[in-house]
Write a protein that holds these residues in place. Sequence first.
Motif, PDB file in Angstrom:
ATOM      1  N   GLU A 188       0.831  -1.207   0.000  1.00  0.00           N
ATOM      2  CA  GLU A 188       0.000   0.000   0.000  1.00  0.00           C
ATOM      3  C   GLU A 188       0.865   1.257   0.000  1.00  0.00           C
ATOM      4  O   GLU A 188       0.544   2.242  -0.668  1.00  0.00           O
ATOM      5  N   ALA A 189       1.963   1.208   0.758  1.00  0.00           N
ATOM      6  CA  ALA A 189       2.850   2.376   0.836  1.00  0.00           C
ATOM      7  C   ALA A 189       3.552   2.623  -0.494  1.00  0.00           C
ATOM      8  O   ALA A 189       3.858   3.772  -0.832  1.00  0.00           O
ATOM      9  N   ALA A 190       3.810   1.550  -1.242  1.00  0.00           N
ATOM     10  CA  ALA A 190       4.401   1.642  -2.591  1.00  0.00           C
ATOM     11  C   ALA A 190       5.672   2.478  -2.599  1.00  0.00           C
ATOM     12  O   ALA A 190       5.839   3.378  -3.428  1.00  0.00           O
ATOM     13  N   LEU A 191       6.574   2.165  -1.680  1.00  0.00           N
ATOM     14  CA  LEU A 191       7.836   2.897  -1.574  1.00  0.00           C
ATOM     15  C   LEU A 191       8.941   2.131  -2.295  1.00  0.00           C
ATOM     16  O   LEU A 191       9.113   0.926  -2.067  1.00  0.00           O
ATOM     17  N   PRO A 192       9.717   2.794  -3.134  1.00  0.00           N
ATOM     18  CA  PRO A 192      10.762   2.090  -3.883  1.00  0.00           C
ATOM     19  C   PRO A 192      11.881   1.563  -3.000  1.00  0.00           C
ATOM     20  O   PRO A 192      12.624   0.673  -3.431  1.00  0.00           O
ATOM     21  N   ASN A 193      12.004   2.099  -1.792  1.00  0.00           N
ATOM     22  CA  ASN A 193      13.090   1.692  -0.890  1.00  0.00           C
ATOM     23  C   ASN A 193      12.617   0.762   0.219  1.00  0.00           C
ATOM     24  O   ASN A 193      13.328   0.561   1.206  1.00  0.00           O
ATOM     25  N   ALA A 194      11.408   0.201   0.079  1.00  0.00           N
ATOM     26  CA  ALA A 194      10.892  -0.743   1.080  1.00  0.00           C
ATOM     27  C   ALA A 194      10.431  -2.010   0.367  1.00  0.00           C
ATOM     28  O   ALA A 194       9.252  -2.169   0.034  1.00  0.00           O
ATOM     29  N   PRO A 195      11.363  -2.946   0.120  1.00  0.00           N
ATOM     30  CA  PRO A 195      11.015  -4.190  -0.583  1.00  0.00           C
ATOM     31  C   PRO A 195      10.159  -5.099   0.295  1.00  0.00           C
ATOM     32  O   PRO A 195      10.003  -4.846   1.497  1.00  0.00           O
ATOM     33  N   PRO A 196       9.596  -6.164  -0.259  1.00  0.00           N
ATOM     34  CA  PRO A 196       8.810  -7.106   0.538  1.00  0.00           C
ATOM     35  C   PRO A 196       9.628  -7.670   1.697  1.00  0.00           C
ATOM     36  O   PRO A 196      10.854  -7.820   1.597  1.00  0.00           O
ATOM     37  N   PRO A 197       8.974  -7.989   2.813  1.00  0.00           N
ATOM     38  CA  PRO A 197       9.687  -8.463   4.000  1.00  0.00           C
ATOM     39  C   PRO A 197      10.226  -9.878   3.830  1.00  0.00           C
ATOM     40  O   PRO A 197       9.726 -10.661   3.017  1.00  0.00           O
ATOM     41  N   TRP A 198      11.247 -10.162   4.616  1.00  0.00           N
ATOM     42  CA  TRP A 198      11.840 -11.500   4.623  1.00  0.00           C
ATOM     43  C   TRP A 198      11.322 -12.316   5.795  1.00  0.00           C
ATOM     44  O   TRP A 198      11.076 -11.777   6.880  1.00  0.00           O
TER      45      TRP A 198
END
Length: 205
Positions: free
Chosen positions: A72-82
């Motif tokens: 939802e935030a759609a931030l280029p510097n926040a990839p999917p969590p591990w």
Amino acid sequence: MTQQRWSEACERNRDPILTVLRPYLQDRQRVLEIGSGTGQHAAYFAQQLPHLRWQASDHPDYLPGITERLAEAALPNAPPPWPLQAVLEPQPGLAPWPSEAGSFDAVYSANTLHIMSWAHVQALFAGLPAVMAPGALLCVYGPFNYGGEYTSDSNRTFDGWLKDRDPASGIRDAEAVDALAAAQGMVLIDDVAMPANNRLRVWRR
């Protein structure tokens, strides 16, 4: 139906935490957050610190909600969590560690040490050298005891609540945590008093 969880405490403490983190993270590039929980900190800090790549992680059960919030935030510097957690077997450390992950110049964790067992806290610190670059920072937020004493009546009450829920959990002694950090080549460089009788403690590798 949304899988996101919500923490009022995360919303309340994010700005005081950011105030302390910002000068330490201004020259960093890659941050690993351990125990991202609801993902609120990951989304907010990635937005506020766009020069950083903020990698969230947590137990697999929490990933759907974090993934949804970050999408939802759609931030280029926040990839999917591990999927990442402190484990005791086959040896104490952090697992599973992606082979292509590389190392991080900062690690952040909030409100985790008092939730885990002490054995898992030890495992977390044992796993840090494998994920931290030389000179990397470790930033940990939460309540701590000093000299074996509570810093407030509210922390004493909170510790009792934690232990009633899980006898292996509880507020950790700062000196014991410092010893774990020192054993992994880290030196405490800051210890900041935060609202609601919490601390933000920073070590450098």
